[in-house]
Design a protein around this motif. Structure first.
Motif, short mmCIF file in Angstrom:
data_model
loop_
_atom_site.label_atom_id
_atom_site.label_comp_id
_atom_site.label_asym_id
_atom_site.label_seq_id
_atom_site.Cartn_x
_atom_site.Cartn_y
_atom_site.Cartn_z
N PRO A 117 46.07 72.85 51.70
CA PRO A 117 47.80 72.57 52.18
C PRO A 117 48.91 72.54 51.18
CG PRO A 117 46.56 70.32 52.38
CD PRO A 117 45.70 71.33 52.00
N ARG B 197 48.59 65.47 61.53
CA ARG B 197 49.41 65.25 60.22
C ARG B 197 50.59 63.93 60.31
NH1 ARG B 197 52.89 70.89 60.77
NH2 ARG B 197 50.87 71.71 61.28
N ASP C 197 55.44 69.91 55.19
CA ASP C 197 53.79 69.95 55.73
C ASP C 197 52.92 71.28 54.67
OD1 ASP C 197 54.48 68.60 57.79
OD2 ASP C 197 54.75 70.27 59.22
N ALA D 155 49.90 74.34 55.56
CA ALA D 155 49.29 73.72 56.56
C ALA D 155 48.12 74.88 57.31
CB ALA D 155 49.73 73.33 57.66
N TRP E 20 46.10 67.97 57.88
CA TRP E 20 47.54 68.67 57.67
C TRP E 20 47.68 69.48 58.86
CZ3 TRP E 20 43.16 68.96 54.51
CH2 TRP E 20 42.38 70.08 54.42
N ARG F 211 51.67 65.19 50.33
CA ARG F 211 50.97 64.85 51.66
C ARG F 211 49.63 64.89 51.57
NH1 ARG F 211 54.65 66.81 55.69
NH2 ARG F 211 52.93 66.09 57.12
#
Length: 271
Positions: free
Chosen positions: A78, A124, A64, A67, A120, A102
């Motif tokens: 992010p 997400r 992730d 974030a 994010w 991502r």
């Protein structure tokens, strides 16, 4: 309690190690940059300069990232400060390796969709995000027409990878590292805000019919072993192994042992 929440937030957001993007990306200098634009946002990645005719492509999906700037304030960028999946991908000896970030990681703030932090945070793992990765694989097929894919994913990237693997016919295996495979359970044990805009990967577990290894850290207080155990238990005919690295926590212990961990054989699945 406040100290624990701060530590948890740092583990989830990658705040422990802060580094400029240039330093983070330096090891990828000899890899080819990729860019996948869609309706809502853009995902960037890098491709190892291996054989274009590889029949098995290893695809790594990042966690992730950064974030949250604080426990209550989403980050405006992010991009991970400690990109674990990237460091794992760089060590993979396979002929063809692709690393996927991502949404909005390594992107300019004015890039498509990057003014909306839902990509994010709350969304997400949303259907829009999953569909974007399906689009990425469709584009990869233009280069690797007959290839099969081995997915490797870290932390929240495992949620993306697990859902993708359950919905695709070209994925042969799934390896997760400290994987968030039951996002609602993880949020519940940490008393975190629910994510109703996101899909929960455990809801797709029964559709998985492929070889899996789920690597868990013995010291991981962010995504404990119970998460992977619940995910495997939710499968109708699991072909999965859970391997614990006793000294690993959520973010550390994986990179330095990755080549050894890659040699762990996948389970043999009944056809």
């Amino acid at each position: 309690m406040r100290l624990w929440l701060t530590v948890l937030w740092c583990c989830l957001s990658g705040c422990a190690l802060v580094a400029p993007k240039a330093d983070v990306l330096a090891p990828l200098a000899n890899w080819r940059a990729l860019r996948f634009s869609g309706e809502h946002f853009e995902v960037v990645g890098w491709q190892k300069n291996g054989q274009a005719t590889a029949r098995m492509v290893h695809v790594y999906i990042e966690g992730d990232g950064f974030a949250w700037a604080s426990p209550s304030q989403p980050s405006i960028d992010p991009t991970p400060r400690h990109p674990v999946a990237m460091q794992l991908a760089l060590q993979d000896p396979a002929e063809q390796v692709i690393y996927l970030a991502r949404p909005c990681q390594y992107a300019a703030r004015q890039a498509l969709g990057c003014g909306n932090n839902r990509w994010w945070t709350s969304a997400r793992y949303s259907r829009e995000v999953i569909n974007h990765y399906h689009l990425i694989f469709s584009k990869l097929h233009q280069q690797f027409a007959d290839a099969r894919y081995a997915l490797v994913a870290y932390s929240g990237g495992a949620a993306i990878a697990a859902i993708l693997a359950s919905e695709r016919q070209d994925v042969d295996s799934l390896r997760t590292v400290a994987g968030n495979l039951d996002s609602e359970y993880v949020n519940a044990i940490h008393h975190a805000t629910p994510m109703p805009q996101s899909l929960n990967p455990i809801a797709f577990a029964s559709k998985l019919h492929l070889a899996q290894i789920h690597l868990v850290g013995g010291r991981d207080a962010v995504v404990p072993r119970a998460v992977s155990s619940r995910f495997v238990a939710a499968q109708e005919h699991p072909c999965a192994a859970i391997k614990e690295l006793s000294e690993a926590d959520h973010a550390t212990g994986w990179v330095e042992t990755w080549q050894q961990l890659l040699r762990i054989k996948l389970p043999e699945c009944e056809r």
